[in-house]
Design a protein around this motif. Structure first.
Motif, PDB file in Angstrom:
ATOM      1  N   LEU A 121       0.864  -1.175   0.000  1.00  0.00           N
ATOM      2  CA  LEU A 121       0.000   0.000   0.000  1.00  0.00           C
ATOM      3  C   LEU A 121       0.898   1.221   0.000  1.00  0.00           C
ATOM      4  CD1 LEU A 121      -3.205   0.634   2.129  1.00  0.00           C
ATOM      5  CD2 LEU A 121      -1.531   2.432   1.728  1.00  0.00           C
ATOM      6  N   ARG A 122       0.869   1.978  -1.083  1.00  0.00           N
ATOM      7  CA  ARG A 122       1.706   3.176  -1.137  1.00  0.00           C
ATOM      8  C   ARG A 122       1.097   4.208  -2.083  1.00  0.00           C
ATOM      9  NH1 ARG A 122       6.414   2.811  -4.967  1.00  0.00           N
ATOM     10  NH2 ARG A 122       6.072   1.065  -6.370  1.00  0.00           N
ATOM     11  N   THR A 123       1.527   5.437  -1.915  1.00  0.00           N
ATOM     12  CA  THR A 123       1.051   6.537  -2.738  1.00  0.00           C
ATOM     13  C   THR A 123       2.043   6.788  -3.861  1.00  0.00           C
ATOM     14  OG1 THR A 123      -0.064   7.545  -0.832  1.00  0.00           O
ATOM     15  CG2 THR A 123       0.368   8.953  -2.740  1.00  0.00           C
ATOM     16  N   VAL A 124       1.546   6.861  -5.088  1.00  0.00           N
ATOM     17  CA  VAL A 124       2.391   7.058  -6.263  1.00  0.00           C
ATOM     18  C   VAL A 124       1.723   8.054  -7.198  1.00  0.00           C
ATOM     19  CG1 VAL A 124       3.341   4.715  -6.126  1.00  0.00           C
ATOM     20  CG2 VAL A 124       1.301   5.141  -7.506  1.00  0.00           C
ATOM     21  N   ARG A 125       2.437   8.503  -8.200  1.00  0.00           N
ATOM     22  CA  ARG A 125       1.858   9.337  -9.248  1.00  0.00           C
ATOM     23  C   ARG A 125       1.021   8.461 -10.173  1.00  0.00           C
ATOM     24  NH1 ARG A 125       2.197  14.446  -7.352  1.00  0.00           N
ATOM     25  NH2 ARG A 125       4.322  14.910  -6.633  1.00  0.00           N
ATOM     26  N   THR A 172      -5.558   2.943   5.307  1.00  0.00           N
ATOM     27  CA  THR A 172      -4.630   2.035   5.990  1.00  0.00           C
ATOM     28  C   THR A 172      -4.790   0.612   5.476  1.00  0.00           C
ATOM     29  OG1 THR A 172      -6.173   1.460   7.763  1.00  0.00           O
ATOM     30  CG2 THR A 172      -4.822   3.459   8.074  1.00  0.00           C
ATOM     31  N   VAL A 173      -3.842  -0.230   5.865  1.00  0.00           N
ATOM     32  CA  VAL A 173      -3.887  -1.651   5.502  1.00  0.00           C
ATOM     33  C   VAL A 173      -5.155  -2.296   6.049  1.00  0.00           C
ATOM     34  CG1 VAL A 173      -2.801  -3.886   5.938  1.00  0.00           C
ATOM     35  CG2 VAL A 173      -1.400  -1.943   5.229  1.00  0.00           C
ATOM     36  N   SER A 174      -5.507  -1.997   7.289  1.00  0.00           N
ATOM     37  CA  SER A 174      -6.699  -2.613   7.881  1.00  0.00           C
ATOM     38  C   SER A 174      -7.969  -2.203   7.141  1.00  0.00           C
ATOM     39  CB  SER A 174      -6.814  -2.251   9.360  1.00  0.00           C
ATOM     40  OG  SER A 174      -6.934  -0.844   9.533  1.00  0.00           O
ATOM     41  N   ASP A 175      -7.989  -0.979   6.599  1.00  0.00           N
ATOM     42  CA  ASP A 175      -9.142  -0.553   5.802  1.00  0.00           C
ATOM     43  C   ASP A 175      -9.325  -1.449   4.578  1.00  0.00           C
ATOM     44  OD1 ASP A 175      -9.649   1.606   7.491  1.00  0.00           O
ATOM     45  OD2 ASP A 175      -8.358   2.956   6.330  1.00  0.00           O
ATOM     46  N   MET A 176      -8.205  -1.914   4.027  1.00  0.00           N
ATOM     47  CA  MET A 176      -8.236  -2.674   2.776  1.00  0.00           C
ATOM     48  C   MET A 176      -8.394  -4.167   2.986  1.00  0.00           C
ATOM     49  SD  MET A 176      -8.213  -0.581   0.314  1.00  0.00           S
ATOM     50  CE  MET A 176      -8.196  -1.920  -0.856  1.00  0.00           C
ATOM     51  N   TYR A 181     -15.566  -1.610  -0.899  1.00  0.00           N
ATOM     52  CA  TYR A 181     -16.737  -0.802  -1.219  1.00  0.00           C
ATOM     53  C   TYR A 181     -17.510  -0.435   0.041  1.00  0.00           C
ATOM     54  CZ  TYR A 181     -15.971  -1.793  -6.169  1.00  0.00           C
ATOM     55  OH  TYR A 181     -15.436  -1.873  -7.427  1.00  0.00           O
ATOM     56  N   ALA A 182     -17.548  -1.358   0.995  1.00  0.00           N
ATOM     57  CA  ALA A 182     -18.188  -1.044   2.280  1.00  0.00           C
ATOM     58  C   ALA A 182     -17.428   0.071   2.986  1.00  0.00           C
ATOM     59  CB  ALA A 182     -18.248  -2.287   3.164  1.00  0.00           C
ATOM     60  N   HIS A 183     -16.095   0.043   2.894  1.00  0.00           N
ATOM     61  CA  HIS A 183     -15.286   1.112   3.494  1.00  0.00           C
ATOM     62  C   HIS A 183     -15.597   2.451   2.838  1.00  0.00           C
ATOM     63  CE1 HIS A 183     -11.817   3.300   5.070  1.00  0.00           C
ATOM     64  NE2 HIS A 183     -11.568   3.678   3.822  1.00  0.00           N
ATOM     65  N   LEU A 184     -15.662   2.467   1.491  1.00  0.00           N
ATOM     66  CA  LEU A 184     -15.975   3.716   0.798  1.00  0.00           C
ATOM     67  C   LEU A 184     -17.334   4.257   1.225  1.00  0.00           C
ATOM     68  CD1 LEU A 184     -14.809   3.061  -2.896  1.00  0.00           C
ATOM     69  CD2 LEU A 184     -13.664   4.451  -1.158  1.00  0.00           C
ATOM     70  N   ARG A 185     -18.290   3.368   1.353  1.00  0.00           N
ATOM     71  CA  ARG A 185     -19.647   3.793   1.684  1.00  0.00           C
ATOM     72  C   ARG A 185     -19.759   4.260   3.140  1.00  0.00           C
ATOM     73  NH1 ARG A 185     -21.666  -0.546   0.396  1.00  0.00           N
ATOM     74  NH2 ARG A 185     -21.835  -1.550   2.429  1.00  0.00           N
TER      75      ARG A 185
END
Length: 278
Positions: A121-125, A172-176, A181-185
């Motif tokens: 899990l990382r942020t990239v362009r 976070t990792v636990s979110d994923m 989709y439940a997390h987004l909602r």
């Protein structure tokens, strides 16, 4: 060895339909395959099937003929061969049903407990290619997540998700590791509404095969999906690899002579089908 002369089983009408030797071999192999499928249907996943010696005697065929049929069923994920132990009925395939466009996105219709392990899990362009898919600038940041999906503890799929970073700050990792989709909602107030998904066959690289615990170049299903929210904004691009020996797609079609006024029938005639996802 295969019986010969008067000991050979009398061929059926189907066996004599093609007089050439190649045709008889082909029909015999199909007869063996049908017998094996009957044996499999009568057992549960993990149950042993009779030994090669017993099957050859029962069917009156040679070991090469039997093994050719067994190899086909092993390759298609119906049988498992364990060295020194024998042959066993394979675990049930995970079935994903394609549903009409008006249905909401949901978890795959399958038995078993789905879990996930996040590998990265990382942020990239975004870059040019994924930027186009998500309609964001190539310089925009996105969160890239690689996770391994399991059913009842067995690895089934390798997923690479790409989400615009401004939609999921602090992800976070636990979110994923639960339903994304439940997390987004529930956590982000983002409701997914539709997805455009393509499915095509592929084979697994060495790294992918290791993660999914199958041989290199094993068959797989490649899913390529862009998911949008209720205002049409792309919120996710996913590339997923599902094991070909453990996963299958089933489509439900409404034909023209059926319930013509039902929304599912209209969607089916329009070809508006997409897979249930999580």
């Amino acid at each position: 060895m295969e019986p010969s002369g008067g000991d050979r089983p009398r061929p059926s009408a189907g066996d004599t339909a093609r007089p050439d030797a190649g045709g008889r071999t082909e029909l015999k192999r199909e007869r063996v395959r049908e017998h094996l499928l009957t044996v499999i249907d009568a057992r549960h996943p993990g149950d042993a099937i009779p030994s090669e010696r017993t099957l050859c005697a029962t069917l009156g065929v040679s070991r090469p003929t039997l093994r050719a049929a067994v190899d086909e069923l092993v390759a298609t994920g119906l049988l498992v061969r364990e060295h020194g132990r024998g042959m066993f009925v394979a675990p049930d395939k995970i079935t994903q049903e394609l549903v009409a466009e008006h249905h909401a996105a949901a978890a795959p219709h399958s038995r078993g407990s789905w879990t996930s392990t996040v590998l990265e899990l990382r942020t990239v362009r975004a870059g040019a290619r994924i930027g186009r898919k998500l309609t964001i600038s190539p310089a925009a940041e996105l969160v890239r997540v690689t996770r391994l999906r399991y059913v009842d503890g067995a690895p089934i799929a390798l997923e690479h998700l790409h989400v615009p970073a401004d939609l999921v700050p602090g992800l976070t990792v636990s979110d994923m590791e639960g339903g994304f989709y439940a997390h987004l909602r529930e956590k982000r107030g983002i409701r997914t509404a539709q997805a455009v998904q393509s499915i095509e066959p592929t084979v697994l690289s060495e790294e992918e095969a290791v993660l999914l615990t199958v041989p290199v170049l094993s068959p797989a299903l490649l899913f390529d999906r862009i998911t949008s929210d209720t205002v049409g904004r792309p919120v996710e691009y996913v590339r997923s690899l599902y094991r070909g020996d453990r996963y299958r797609i089933v489509s439900r079609l409404a034909l023209r002579d059926g319930a013509t006024d039902h929304p599912a029938a209209d969607a089916a005639r329009a070809g508006a089908w997409w897979g249930t996802v999580e």
